[in-house]
Design a protein around this motif. Sequence first.
Motif, PDB file in Angstrom:
ATOM      1  N   ARG A   1       0.825  -1.212   0.000  1.00  0.00           N
ATOM      2  CA  ARG A   1       0.000   0.000   0.000  1.00  0.00           C
ATOM      3  C   ARG A   1       0.857   1.259   0.000  1.00  0.00           C
ATOM      4  NH1 ARG A   1      -5.375   0.218  -1.045  1.00  0.00           N
ATOM      5  NH2 ARG A   1      -5.500   2.024   0.323  1.00  0.00           N
ATOM      6  N   ALA A   2       1.970   1.218   0.740  1.00  0.00           N
ATOM      7  CA  ALA A   2       2.853   2.388   0.785  1.00  0.00           C
ATOM      8  C   ALA A   2       3.463   2.661  -0.588  1.00  0.00           C
ATOM      9  CB  ALA A   2       3.945   2.174   1.825  1.00  0.00           C
ATOM     10  N   PHE A   3       3.895   1.597  -1.285  1.00  0.00           N
ATOM     11  CA  PHE A   3       4.427   1.784  -2.631  1.00  0.00           C
ATOM     12  C   PHE A   3       3.349   2.275  -3.587  1.00  0.00           C
ATOM     13  CE2 PHE A   3       8.011  -1.027  -1.369  1.00  0.00           C
ATOM     14  CZ  PHE A   3       9.044  -0.213  -1.814  1.00  0.00           C
ATOM     15  N   GLY A   4       2.107   1.808  -3.366  1.00  0.00           N
ATOM     16  CA  GLY A   4       1.015   2.245  -4.232  1.00  0.00           C
ATOM     17  C   GLY A   4       0.693   3.717  -4.058  1.00  0.00           C
ATOM     18  N   VAL A   5       0.817   4.219  -2.849  1.00  0.00           N
ATOM     19  CA  VAL A   5       0.543   5.637  -2.590  1.00  0.00           C
ATOM     20  C   VAL A   5       1.605   6.518  -3.215  1.00  0.00           C
ATOM     21  CG1 VAL A   5       0.394   7.373  -0.762  1.00  0.00           C
ATOM     22  CG2 VAL A   5      -0.764   5.177  -0.497  1.00  0.00           C
ATOM     23  N   GLY A   6       2.861   6.077  -3.152  1.00  0.00           N
ATOM     24  CA  GLY A   6       3.961   6.894  -3.647  1.00  0.00           C
ATOM     25  C   GLY A   6       4.592   7.681  -2.515  1.00  0.00           C
ATOM     26  N   ILE A   7       5.904   7.806  -2.573  1.00  0.00           N
ATOM     27  CA  ILE A   7       6.623   8.474  -1.488  1.00  0.00           C
ATOM     28  C   ILE A   7       6.204   9.941  -1.366  1.00  0.00           C
ATOM     29  CG2 ILE A   7       8.905   9.170  -0.661  1.00  0.00           C
ATOM     30  CD1 ILE A   7      10.057   6.687  -1.938  1.00  0.00           C
ATOM     31  N   GLY A   8       6.090  10.604  -2.499  1.00  0.00           N
ATOM     32  CA  GLY A   8       5.730  12.024  -2.457  1.00  0.00           C
ATOM     33  C   GLY A   8       4.369  12.256  -1.840  1.00  0.00           C
ATOM     34  N   HIS A   9       3.384  11.465  -2.282  1.00  0.00           N
ATOM     35  CA  HIS A   9       2.041  11.622  -1.741  1.00  0.00           C
ATOM     36  C   HIS A   9       1.993  11.225  -0.269  1.00  0.00           C
ATOM     37  CE1 HIS A   9      -2.184  12.149  -1.663  1.00  0.00           C
ATOM     38  NE2 HIS A   9      -2.517  10.860  -1.743  1.00  0.00           N
ATOM     39  N   ALA A  10       2.764  10.185   0.117  1.00  0.00           N
ATOM     40  CA  ALA A  10       2.795   9.758   1.510  1.00  0.00           C
ATOM     41  C   ALA A  10       3.374  10.850   2.406  1.00  0.00           C
ATOM     42  CB  ALA A  10       3.610   8.474   1.648  1.00  0.00           C
ATOM     43  N   VAL A  11       4.456  11.482   1.948  1.00  0.00           N
ATOM     44  CA  VAL A  11       5.048  12.588   2.713  1.00  0.00           C
ATOM     45  C   VAL A  11       4.068  13.744   2.831  1.00  0.00           C
ATOM     46  CG1 VAL A  11       6.894  14.305   2.736  1.00  0.00           C
ATOM     47  CG2 VAL A  11       7.408  11.930   2.133  1.00  0.00           C
ATOM     48  N   GLU A  12       3.347  14.010   1.748  1.00  0.00           N
ATOM     49  CA  GLU A  12       2.354  15.087   1.774  1.00  0.00           C
ATOM     50  C   GLU A  12       1.252  14.791   2.787  1.00  0.00           C
ATOM     51  OE1 GLU A  12      -0.849  17.214  -1.290  1.00  0.00           O
ATOM     52  OE2 GLU A  12       0.748  15.907  -2.072  1.00  0.00           O
ATOM     53  N   MET A  13       0.815  13.538   2.842  1.00  0.00           N
ATOM     54  CA  MET A  13      -0.196  13.152   3.834  1.00  0.00           C
ATOM     55  C   MET A  13       0.318  13.327   5.256  1.00  0.00           C
ATOM     56  SD  MET A  13      -1.858   9.677   2.244  1.00  0.00           S
ATOM     57  CE  MET A  13      -2.909   9.694   0.798  1.00  0.00           C
ATOM     58  N   LEU A  14       1.566  12.884   5.465  1.00  0.00           N
ATOM     59  CA  LEU A  14       2.127  12.965   6.813  1.00  0.00           C
ATOM     60  C   LEU A  14       2.357  14.400   7.255  1.00  0.00           C
ATOM     61  CD1 LEU A  14       4.711  10.038   6.712  1.00  0.00           C
ATOM     62  CD2 LEU A  14       2.507  10.089   7.880  1.00  0.00           C
ATOM     63  N   ALA A  15       2.576  15.298   6.297  1.00  0.00           N
ATOM     64  CA  ALA A  15       2.850  16.693   6.628  1.00  0.00           C
ATOM     65  C   ALA A  15       1.592  17.493   6.940  1.00  0.00           C
ATOM     66  CB  ALA A  15       3.611  17.360   5.478  1.00  0.00           C
TER      67      ALA A  15
END
Length: 545
Positions: free
Chosen positions: A52-66
């Motif tokens: 799921r983390a790879f599916g979201v993408g690192i950039g989008h995941a960082v944006e969510m966490l921020a």
Amino acid sequence: MQTDAHVTSAARTAGPKRGYRYRPSRPHLTLNMTAGVIAALMLLPTAYLILRAFGVGIGHAVEMLAQPRTLQVIANSAVLALLVTGLSLLLALPLAWLTVRTDLPGRRAWSILSVRPLVYPSYVGGYAFVATMGPRGIIQDFLEPLGIERLPSVYGLPGATWVLTIFTYPYLLLAVRAGLRNLDPALEEAARNLGYGAWQTFRHVTLPALRPSIAAGSLLVALYVLSDFGAVSILRFNSFTRAIYVQYVSSFDRSLAAVLSLVLVVMTILLLFAAQRFQGQQRLYRAGVGTARTLHPVPLGRWRMPALLFCAGVVTASLIMPTAVVTYWLMRGVQAGESLLPVWAAAGNSVQAAVLAGAVAVVLALPVAYLAVRFPSRYSLLVSQAVYLGYGLPGIVIALSLVFFGANYAPIVYQTLAMLIFGYTVRFLPQAMGNVRTGLMQISPRLEEAGRSLGVGRRTMLRRITLPLLRPSIWTGAALVFMSTLKELPITLLLGPTGFTTLATQIWAAADEAFFARAAAPSLLLLAVSAVGVGIILRQEERGR
């Protein structure tokens, strides 16, 4: 062929030779394959989160966490864990010292009562707290004739901190009590001979020696707080688990739930890694020979009454008052005509699932623990760590992972009892594994070698020597899994078959809607059944003295 008694007797009398060092042989291929398959099954939830983390993408995941809301959830969880751990230590340390090292009147009774809050699931504690102090609670009913129509809110951080503290401090208490019992009296005697007083001896000798036990117990409390779902949900505190559940049930895009789950897993893995490194440096045996001397109890003198009041206050807050509140609401419910029939069906489902989970967990723990202890290698270490990873996965994360796996790859077992038992096993297998592994570490391999030298085959040796000696550890591990399964909430909510209600789901559904009378009967029944597991654990603790 020798009889069981003869083989075991001969094995016990085969003492270790001077300079002996255990050199393990190679494990059987079947044992390697069995342990590997078990480890792979336990890794399914972690694999889902990574996908799921790879599916979201690192950039989008960082944006969510921020996002500010996400950062607030992380801060809330960290603050809650710190507060509960610190307050638990303030309760557990003096309780442990009073019940182990002093002449406290009724010391044995206080030892048992102070651990009994372990039977309380966090959501039952939250329900009892809200039912007492909440806007529709007991105190509000008593104050309403006096013109007080609404009490201050008990929801949020204060309520969650109070509830989790009074029901998790026993984890730290058990660890510190074990440390005090294992402490060599010669250390304190040497300090006294050097002119140290009682307080100086405790501060400079006893407390530093207890740091390992305090750290281990604190880690257990912190992990429990991070993974708790019931109390934070009822008290509406936005921590990791509640945010993940809300995001899952209220959104078609569950990417944020997966990202939050992965962050929570990383935090818990870091805590577990620190605990494992710490445990690897500890010595589990005395360096010298002989039996440790028993230290004479410290006389309390004029502090006897304050000590009794302290113990009574803790037990009242964590055990007597919650039980009295639940009993009060049960009586009100019976008077109002509340039916008790659904409780018995839910109790049957709870016991059935808990017994099956305990049995499956012990069966799966045996080959993995045996491989790790008797055949240490990189492979066995990897397998055991994979199994222990489930301890760092909160129930909500395991449930979400298995929902995805079952719906997409195993629809035949999706929302069946088998999937539910598997979810419990992933979550609680480390509890059974830890007890079985500890039991094996306390059984000298020389005993098994003595049996083999008498012509006993490997399987017969395991059946006649190893398993009988392991029986106490097996029962303790099964009891822990049984008790934990009874209390587990998010896995039951998300993985249970349609219409499969348990005591846990009944309590949570009723308390979440403030139907306190309806939640009372299943709460008391759950406490009664959970007490069986705690009784087994306490019996093993008594035998270990």
